[in-house]
Design a protein around this motif. Structure first.
Motif, short mmCIF file in Angstrom:
data_model
loop_
_atom_site.label_atom_id
_atom_site.label_comp_id
_atom_site.label_asym_id
_atom_site.label_seq_id
_atom_site.Cartn_x
_atom_site.Cartn_y
_atom_site.Cartn_z
N GLN A 4 -8.94 5.46 -6.07
CA GLN A 4 -9.94 5.85 -7.39
C GLN A 4 -11.18 6.64 -6.99
O GLN A 4 -11.88 5.94 -7.38
CB GLN A 4 -10.28 4.65 -7.96
N THR A 6 -14.25 9.59 -7.00
CA THR A 6 -13.78 10.57 -7.61
C THR A 6 -15.25 11.42 -7.84
O THR A 6 -15.88 11.17 -6.40
CB THR A 6 -15.50 9.87 -9.03
N ASP A 18 -15.08 15.77 -13.93
CA ASP A 18 -14.92 15.09 -12.80
C ASP A 18 -13.92 14.69 -12.35
O ASP A 18 -12.83 15.09 -13.98
CB ASP A 18 -15.77 13.62 -13.07
N ARG A 20 -10.71 12.20 -10.77
CA ARG A 20 -10.54 11.01 -10.29
C ARG A 20 -9.46 10.57 -9.44
O ARG A 20 -8.11 10.97 -10.21
CB ARG A 20 -10.86 9.58 -11.01
#
Length: 68
Positions: A4, A6, A18, A20
């Motif tokens: 995870q 980003t 963004d 992820r």
């Protein structure tokens, strides 16, 4: 190995979105591989994949469940 992670996607100083990543693997030689798992490639993901390559020079490796 990180989960995870980003990434900020900016073009000409303007924040677009963004992204992820599901997984980021850093190898001993310094090579970085970004992996994502998807059942379906959405239009949003296709755009983010292109932006990741253009902005960060990173190709996303798509990992799918093997179908039998």
């Amino acid at each position: 190995f990180k989960m995870q992670v980003t990434y900020r996607l900016e073009v000409n100083g303007i924040h677009i979105c963004d992204y992820r990543a599901d997984f980021v693997v850093t190898y001993p030689d310094g090579r970085i591989e970004v992996e994502d798992t998807k059942g379906v490639e959405t239009q949003k993901f296709v755009l983010q994949k292109k932006l990741m390559l253009a902005v960060h020079g990173i190709k996303i490796k798509l990992v799918r469940k093997q179908q039998y």
